[in-house]
Design a protein around this motif. Structure first.
Motif: not given
Lengths: 569, 569
Positions: A54, A58-59, A62, A68, A134-135, A158
């Motif tokens: 995760e 995310r990184e 972004d 997010e 979103q996750m 994701k």
């Protein structure tokens, strides 16, 4: 983390229902636990790996401008009715009613919700481009949940959605996500391949799947050894290469072919080549019968049928329906005399076909000397068969090779499918309302964990890629009852954790053999073993889980060595 | 983050259906968005605040030995049947069938799943103590979802479960969690109060609720100004203080009381004090009728009834049932002549009651001169009324005061309720199987976000506690069309983000007034304003959102000042 405190319930035996290595090893290593079919708990080790995937995802989201959000899992039916998917989604959609009898579903994907979110919040092109992700848990009521985290009913995904004013914006978002996905799977230490794919129930036109290469993958990938072409077998194009049929001017002949219901049986009975026979299959497309012809034993490709005859639901017609319409059973069907309102589609290899054998729509009878142009009314010819290994690459003509993969991500150009259906528009520079151009981009986060294990394991257990390991170091005290040894182990544990390293410390009063087995099973890349030698001369044994190589390390050099191992990744 | 890129859809008007400040301001500030009743999206700002609460909660759970796991949201009915809750949970439990018609629910809580998890994974007391937690969506099908994130149908919770061999272990876990919760809410910058509470459908005996103090809280808290006593009004004890009834030897008398159906009406009609009347209410407890008497206008407390008469479901009996059994309607009921199989419970204030007025179980008639001991058969006397402000503290006797709170956390001693029902045992040191002693501990993560807003806002918008702010600094360029000013703002933005600070940069080409309004609404603690003055003399205006105080800061001192503002928290 001390193993005496941790919940790591390793098993000695492989659970009987676990058929693939990732399922077996994640259960055996105490990573996951089953609550019901397709519903798993992530135990502490499993949760740590999941969190690492995760964080990487995310990184990268972004980095490429993703913001997010978190949308509801419970989605109102009304939104799905607007998009038209409530009716067509089928049994995989889990539907639920609330206490007031209103209908909802558990989101398998969030196109409807995010389109509603965006139409509620933006009105001008100035708010574009927009990338939201979103996750979250997703739901798919699989008929046969299997392979542990690979095909569950509840899984972590994701999903990112892009919104642009024009196609150029969508192209840029798609390219960015292609790059982000490449980064994600590279950083996860996985060997993978993006391939052209089918859009399925998501819709839209252009799409790539990201597949982690693994023997037990459910996807078959057709890959060109000479150029960039790579596609899921489901959609890989067959290059048109016209078949030359020997001229056959003879009239149709109906022959008795008792019990010959397959191409091979018919060819053998009539002593002709299977490539002289055409196979006839009947499908129901959104309830309407259609007829599909392929050459010899070529396997029909349903995705391609849906392209030549667009429809939401395509299923093989059942025997009763076929008998009602054609008066015969599968195995004796053919295009000659097909009722007018049943369109016939034929694979491109059958173009100009003559001298063919087809079923006579009468049980145990076939026609010979069939000339398709003369004897049947083919609505359209097209690429309708599955590609096979050795077929020509549609891009360069080289022979395609096959490999298997696990689909861990997919990116789609949706276009205006949802924005038009749901009225999600923005005003452009001229004040004109234009539907948003959308893309959607998913990563199976929990499936990536399983795929990593499929690709990285041996007979003894898991071998985590460095970036996904639940801990960086597995510190093993061979004998905790030896006070000197235990003291050295404790000191080493403290030094490593003080240095900011993630350490799993086997401080149990178990036999050394049990500890070594568990360590290999759990699969942390570095094992540090505090044994007799350490007591005698201070040296610590370093075992590389992947290579099995052992070396002795001085305590003073230890932390630097561990950091070097992880930094140069 | 640049506001020109961010999805922050602030609104000018308060949405009509938003009744409380947190709901209004979270919508207005672009933090959340509604998809359906009780179902919200966390937009980018909202997600950031949620993530900050989650991070604080995780740190405190880990500090006190919690191991993070992730359990399925979909829970099989079979587990709930084992615990006995499938039947009793009622309409708030969202139930769903899969394609094979098997029953599941969407977890409102995870006692069953975790008890199953633990019984599958541990067998010996050596694995104890064990503390497992998760951060996840929970589901409750509220009849009337309301107040935005305060009472939704899908919400984020942290739930931790403790497993111990004995009560001392449970006590230690409970104390640790009490401390962890105290740390969490302190770190969130909230004024809160732990109070004794009711265990509700979770079960178990001892429990505390953590309430954030706020005007719009749904909980009423009874608090002693002199000692530590604090309890939810629902369970706050009423100290026994015997009432002395003047002797009344007169015989029962049935009097006509036309239309007098309330205590006040009866007292007025008969010209007696309301404290001379007893109110009779009929309940159905798991389907059986019971009768409850309270003095005068005292409000009956259903939680206390369930203590004196243990049952799963307690509801007011309906008029038809009452009429069938007693031949009269509510307003004319009384204990005299109550059928034998309907137990009568009376509030402790009625002990020794004589000279009382009660309904005659005949419409429009009451009895006077009732002596409870003589004329009725009371099964038990006990504390059955709601505490009121000014009642004596049950611990020290001082007068209780009331305040309102929002329940954001609750901790429970469950004991063996689930482990016994589900056979979750471990072998103790003597090889004897013993049921696990459990505790459970929840934090409403998304509700904490709303509670923070309820406690921290003013007329202009939200005022985030430092630790929860979506960004640390709101950088406002007063006029982006002024190139010099814009360049200074860009430079300041870069310097702040390079220093590792979280910055929301208002780089929009909007009027200054719009920007200031949005900044106050969004509520980031520090506003840094790049205006004309900055162009002229380099100084940056620093506005403290909470106090409204403004000061001028030299650019060279800026980063240090921001860090100092956040460090000394």
């Amino acid at each position: 983390m001390r193993m005496t405190n941790a919940l790591i319930p390793t098993l000695r035996d492989v659970p009987a229902d676990a058929a693939v290595p990732s399922h077996q090893l994640l259960l055996k290593g105490g990573y996951i636990l089953r609550t019901a079919a397709g519903l798993y708990n992530y135990l502490p080790l499993g949760h740590r790996v999941l969190a690492k995937v995760e964080a990487i995802v995310r990184e990268e989201m972004d980095r490429f401008g993703g913001q997010e959000v978190l949308m509801p899992i419970l989605q109102p039916a009304e939104l799905w009715e607007e998009s038209g998917r409530w009716e067509v989604y089928g049994e995989e959609l889990m539907r639920i009613k609330d206490r007031h009898d209103r209908q909802f579903c558990l989101g398998p994907t969030h196109e409807e919700v995010i389109t509603d979110l965006v139409r509620q919040t933006i009105g001008s092109y100035k708010a574009l481009p927009l990338r939201l992700y979103q996750m979250q848990n997703k739901y798919r009521d699989e008929r046969r949940p299997r392979f542990g985290l690979m095909r569950g009913r509840e899984f972590v995904m994701k999903d990112l959605y892009s919104f642009d004013l024009d196609e150029a914006g969508l192209d840029a978002a798609y390219e960015d996500m292609y790059q982000a996905y490449t980064n994600v799977f590279n950083r996860c230490g996985l060997t993978f391949r993006p391939v052209l794919a089918d859009a399925g129930q998501i819709g839209g036109g252009y799409t790539h799947e990201f597949n982690v290469l693994a023997e037990n993958g459910e996807s078959v990938l057709a890959i060109c050894p000479d150029c960039d072409y790579a596609a899921n077998q489901e959609i890989a194009e067959v290059k048109a290469s016209p078949v030359t049929y020997p001229a056959d001017e003879a009239a149709l002949e109906k022959v008795h072919t008792p019990d010959a219901k397959t191409i091979d049986a018919v060819a053998a009975f009539l002593q002709v080549d299977e490539k002289q026979c055409a196979k006839t299959m009947m499908f129901e497309a959104d309830g309407d019968l259609i007829c599909v012809l392929t050459l010899g034993n070529d396997e029909v490709n349903e995705v391609k049928i849906q392209k030549i005859h667009p429809c939401d639901q395509l299923v093989l017609a059942d025997q009763a329906t076929i008998r009602t319409w054609l008066g015969a059973d599968p195995g004796s069907l053919g295009p000659v005399g097909m009722p007018e309102d049943i369109p016939i589609y034929a694979d491109q290899a059958l173009k100009g076909g003559q001298g063919l054998v087809v079923g006579a729509n009468e049980n145990d009878y076939h026609y010979t000397h069939v000339n398709l142009d003369r004897d049947a009314k083919v609505a359209a010819y097209g690429d309708l068969r599955m590609v096979v290994e050795g077929d020509a690459c549609p891009a360069c003509g080289a022979q395609l090779t096959f490999t298997r993969g696990i689909e861990v991500g997919q990116i789609f150009k949706l276009g205006t499918k949802y924005s038009e259906a749901m009225g999600a528009t923005v005003l452009d520079e001229n004040g004109k309302a234009r539907p948003l151009i959308m893309g959607c981009y998913g990563i199976g986060v929990s499936r990536t964990v399983a795929a990593a294990v499929e690709q990285h394991h041996d007979d003894r257990g898991i071998i985590w890629p460095k970036s996904l390991a639940p801990y960086q170091v597995h510190l093993i005290a061979v004998n905790m009852k030896d006070e000197t040894l235990a003291a050295i182990a404790e000191k080493t544990y403290k030094a490593l954790t003080d240095a900011g390293l993630e350490v799993l410390f086997d401080d149990r009063k178990e036999r050394a053999g049990v500890k070594f087995n568990d360590a290999d099973l759990i699969g942390i890349p570095i094992q540090l073993i505090i044994g007799k030698g350490t007591v005698e001369n201070g040296e610590i044994e370093w075992k590389d889980r992947r290579t099995g190589e052992k070396q002795m390390v001085q305590p003073a050099a230890l932390i630097q060595a561990v950091k070097a191992f992880y930094d140069y990744e």
